[in-house]
Design a protein around this motif. Structure first.
Motif, mmCIF file in Angstrom:
data_model
loop_
_atom_site.group_PDB
_atom_site.id
_atom_site.type_symbol
_atom_site.label_atom_id
_atom_site.label_comp_id
_atom_site.label_asym_id
_atom_site.label_seq_id
_atom_site.Cartn_x
_atom_site.Cartn_y
_atom_site.Cartn_z
ATOM 1 N N VAL A 1 0.843 -1.187 0.000
ATOM 2 C CA VAL A 1 0.000 0.000 0.000
ATOM 3 C C VAL A 1 0.879 1.236 0.000
ATOM 4 O O VAL A 1 1.931 1.269 0.636
ATOM 5 C CB VAL A 1 -0.955 0.004 1.216
ATOM 6 C CG1 VAL A 1 -0.182 0.089 2.521
ATOM 7 C CG2 VAL A 1 -1.974 1.120 1.117
ATOM 8 N N GLN A 2 0.480 2.215 -0.770
ATOM 9 C CA GLN A 2 1.141 3.516 -0.820
ATOM 10 C C GLN A 2 0.147 4.518 -0.245
ATOM 11 O O GLN A 2 -0.820 4.894 -0.894
ATOM 12 C CB GLN A 2 1.512 3.856 -2.263
ATOM 13 C CG GLN A 2 2.536 4.940 -2.408
ATOM 14 C CD GLN A 2 3.084 4.986 -3.843
ATOM 15 O OE1 GLN A 2 2.920 4.059 -4.610
ATOM 16 N NE2 GLN A 2 3.718 6.088 -4.190
ATOM 17 N N ILE A 3 0.386 4.921 0.997
ATOM 18 C CA ILE A 3 -0.640 5.628 1.766
ATOM 19 C C ILE A 3 -1.026 6.962 1.142
ATOM 20 O O ILE A 3 -2.192 7.246 0.904
ATOM 21 C CB ILE A 3 -0.161 5.859 3.218
ATOM 22 C CG1 ILE A 3 0.117 4.523 3.908
ATOM 23 C CG2 ILE A 3 -1.187 6.665 4.002
ATOM 24 C CD1 ILE A 3 -1.073 3.637 4.074
ATOM 25 N N ALA A 4 -0.035 7.805 0.899
ATOM 26 C CA ALA A 4 -0.335 9.158 0.425
ATOM 27 C C ALA A 4 0.932 9.797 -0.125
ATOM 28 O O ALA A 4 2.041 9.326 0.108
ATOM 29 C CB ALA A 4 -0.888 10.014 1.564
ATOM 30 N N TYR A 5 0.742 10.868 -0.864
ATOM 31 C CA TYR A 5 1.867 11.673 -1.363
ATOM 32 C C TYR A 5 1.834 12.988 -0.594
ATOM 33 O O TYR A 5 0.943 13.818 -0.785
ATOM 34 C CB TYR A 5 1.720 11.916 -2.861
ATOM 35 C CG TYR A 5 2.935 12.550 -3.504
ATOM 36 C CD1 TYR A 5 3.966 11.748 -4.008
ATOM 37 C CD2 TYR A 5 3.053 13.929 -3.629
ATOM 38 C CE1 TYR A 5 5.083 12.313 -4.602
ATOM 39 C CE2 TYR A 5 4.165 14.498 -4.214
ATOM 40 C CZ TYR A 5 5.174 13.690 -4.703
ATOM 41 O OH TYR A 5 6.286 14.254 -5.294
ATOM 42 N N THR B 1 9.847 -5.181 -3.888
ATOM 43 C CA THR B 1 10.336 -3.927 -3.343
ATOM 44 C C THR B 1 9.969 -2.779 -4.283
ATOM 45 O O THR B 1 9.098 -2.915 -5.131
ATOM 46 C CB THR B 1 11.861 -4.000 -3.094
ATOM 47 O OG1 THR B 1 12.263 -2.805 -2.417
ATOM 48 C CG2 THR B 1 12.644 -4.177 -4.378
ATOM 49 N N SER B 2 10.634 -1.656 -4.136
ATOM 50 C CA SER B 2 10.329 -0.475 -4.939
ATOM 51 C C SER B 2 11.606 0.269 -5.297
ATOM 52 O O SER B 2 12.566 0.275 -4.515
ATOM 53 C CB SER B 2 9.400 0.467 -4.166
ATOM 54 O OG SER B 2 9.285 1.712 -4.829
ATOM 55 N N GLY B 3 11.598 0.871 -6.463
ATOM 56 C CA GLY B 3 12.748 1.658 -6.892
ATOM 57 C C GLY B 3 12.673 3.118 -6.486
ATOM 58 O O GLY B 3 13.524 3.923 -6.899
ATOM 59 N N SER C 1 9.243 1.582 4.480
ATOM 60 C CA SER C 1 8.799 0.196 4.676
ATOM 61 C C SER C 1 9.457 -0.733 3.666
ATOM 62 O O SER C 1 9.795 -1.880 3.982
ATOM 63 C CB SER C 1 7.272 0.095 4.582
ATOM 64 O OG SER C 1 6.809 0.356 3.263
ATOM 65 N N LYS C 2 9.657 -0.248 2.448
ATOM 66 C CA LYS C 2 10.328 -1.049 1.434
ATOM 67 C C LYS C 2 11.822 -1.180 1.733
ATOM 68 O O LYS C 2 12.434 -2.227 1.465
ATOM 69 C CB LYS C 2 10.105 -0.453 0.051
ATOM 70 C CG LYS C 2 8.672 -0.579 -0.457
ATOM 71 C CD LYS C 2 8.259 -2.029 -0.632
ATOM 72 C CE LYS C 2 6.900 -2.162 -1.306
ATOM 73 N NZ LYS C 2 6.493 -3.573 -1.481
ATOM 74 N N ALA C 3 12.425 -0.139 2.285
ATOM 75 C CA ALA C 3 13.832 -0.225 2.681
ATOM 76 C C ALA C 3 14.011 -1.266 3.781
ATOM 77 O O ALA C 3 14.983 -2.039 3.786
ATOM 78 C CB ALA C 3 14.342 1.137 3.143
ATOM 79 N N ALA C 4 13.075 -1.303 4.716
ATOM 80 C CA ALA C 4 13.114 -2.315 5.770
ATOM 81 C C ALA C 4 12.972 -3.714 5.170
ATOM 82 O O ALA C 4 13.658 -4.660 5.591
ATOM 83 C CB ALA C 4 12.011 -2.061 6.789
ATOM 84 N N LEU C 5 12.103 -3.847 4.190
ATOM 85 C CA LEU C 5 11.924 -5.134 3.519
ATOM 86 C C LEU C 5 13.205 -5.569 2.819
ATOM 87 O O LEU C 5 13.592 -6.745 2.873
ATOM 88 C CB LEU C 5 10.776 -5.037 2.509
ATOM 89 C CG LEU C 5 10.485 -6.295 1.702
ATOM 90 C CD1 LEU C 5 10.043 -7.432 2.620
ATOM 91 C CD2 LEU C 5 9.425 -6.018 0.648
ATOM 92 N N ASP D 1 11.368 -5.866 -8.407
ATOM 93 C CA ASP D 1 10.737 -4.551 -8.499
ATOM 94 C C ASP D 1 9.990 -4.496 -9.828
ATOM 95 O O ASP D 1 10.602 -4.648 -10.886
ATOM 96 C CB ASP D 1 11.798 -3.455 -8.441
ATOM 97 C CG ASP D 1 11.227 -2.059 -8.679
ATOM 98 O OD1 ASP D 1 9.987 -1.901 -8.617
ATOM 99 O OD2 ASP D 1 12.015 -1.126 -8.934
ATOM 100 N N PRO D 2 8.675 -4.315 -9.807
ATOM 101 C CA PRO D 2 7.917 -4.289 -11.065
ATOM 102 C C PRO D 2 8.193 -3.065 -11.920
ATOM 103 O O PRO D 2 7.866 -3.052 -13.110
ATOM 104 C CB PRO D 2 6.457 -4.310 -10.603
ATOM 105 C CG PRO D 2 6.504 -3.723 -9.226
ATOM 106 C CD PRO D 2 7.808 -4.173 -8.627
ATOM 107 N N GLY D 3 8.806 -2.021 -11.322
ATOM 108 C CA GLY D 3 8.925 -0.749 -12.031
ATOM 109 C C GLY D 3 7.641 0.044 -11.872
ATOM 110 O O GLY D 3 6.662 -0.405 -11.262
#
Length: 250
Positions: free
Chosen positions: A93-97, A143-145, A158-162, A184-186
């Motif tokens: 989940v990506q909570i908010a910007y 993860t995420s880029g 959260s992704k860095a922790a993962l 990472d799907p991109g």
């Protein structure tokens, strides 16, 4: 290359986006599926699609922000007697910007870590020891880029922790046939990525799933899905196994 026909894969966040594409692709390879979503209704149509591809399938539900529900989901899988061979920890989940990132509410971090990190830890800690006992397993954590965007601090942290958790745990799997890697799907046009993303969600295939097929017993790799777009599965596996495994390096 691993033959996944007849094996069982758990896919979190399977009802849409990257999870949906992963489910269809794995079913096409003959892999049986456990489809996770927040409610069983969300994967009902996908179940029928997968059955038509000739594999076994059932769905489980859990709100990943709720630890008790994650444990109950794993209990249900165990009670059914399913031996999980492959895990795609895809849901996130990506909570908010937050343009005012200095005032990012603590709830952003709490929710992001519960869903994107703690639920994955719970799944890994429950299923990987069983894989080690049986002598086979593949776990792929998504993860995420995202870099240098404090506007998305909760998600990115959260992704860095993962990433750290995955790399550390990977170091303990050396010499086994249980492999733990990152993908990472991109930036894709999904509900999470939004309509402005440059990549069609179908471009994640086969790269998003490549961690299920590599077969050289090396963990701690990072597989960017977009670098495999357009390759056959066989070509993608050859390329993936040339990527250096660095379980001790972030």
């Amino acid at each position: 290359m691993v033959n996944t026909k007849g094996k069982w894969a758990l896919i979190t966040g399977a009802s849409r986006g990257v999870g949906y594409e992963t489910a269809i692709f794995m079913a096409q390879q003959g892999c049986n599926l456990i489809l996770h979503s927040r409610t069983l209704e969300h994967t009902k149509a996908l179940e029928e699609e997968v059955k038509n591809l000739g594999v076994e399938v059932y769905s489980v539900q859990a709100e990943l922000a709720n630890h008790e529900e994650v444990v109950a989901m794993l209990d249900e899988i165990e009670a059914k007697g399913t031996q999980v061979d492959i895990v795609f920890n895809n849901a996130a989940v990506q909570i908010a910007y937050r343009t005012d990132y200095w005032n990012t509410p603590v709830e952003d971090f709490e929710q992001s870590f519960r869903i994107n990190f703690i639920s994955v830890v719970t799944i890994c800690n429950r299923l990987i020891p069983k894989m080690i006992q049986r002598g086979f397993g593949r776990v792929i954590n998504t993860t995420s880029g995202i870099r240098n965007e404090p506007e998305q601090a909760g998600y990115a942290a959260s992704k860095a922790a993962l990433d750290k958790f995955t790399k550390d745990l990977a170091s303990r799997l050396e010499g086994t046939d249980v492999m733990l890697n990152l993908t990472d799907p991109g930036w894709c046009r999904t509900d999470l990525g939004g309509p402005s993303a440059p990549n069609d969600v179908k471009s994640v295939i086969p790269g998003i799933a490549i961690g299920a097929f590599v077969d050289d017993k090396k963990s701690g790799r990072f597989f960017p899905a977009q670098s495999f777009t357009g390759l056959s599965l066989e070509e993608a596996v050859v390329k993936a196994e040339q990527i250096e495994a660095q379980p001790h390096v972030i």
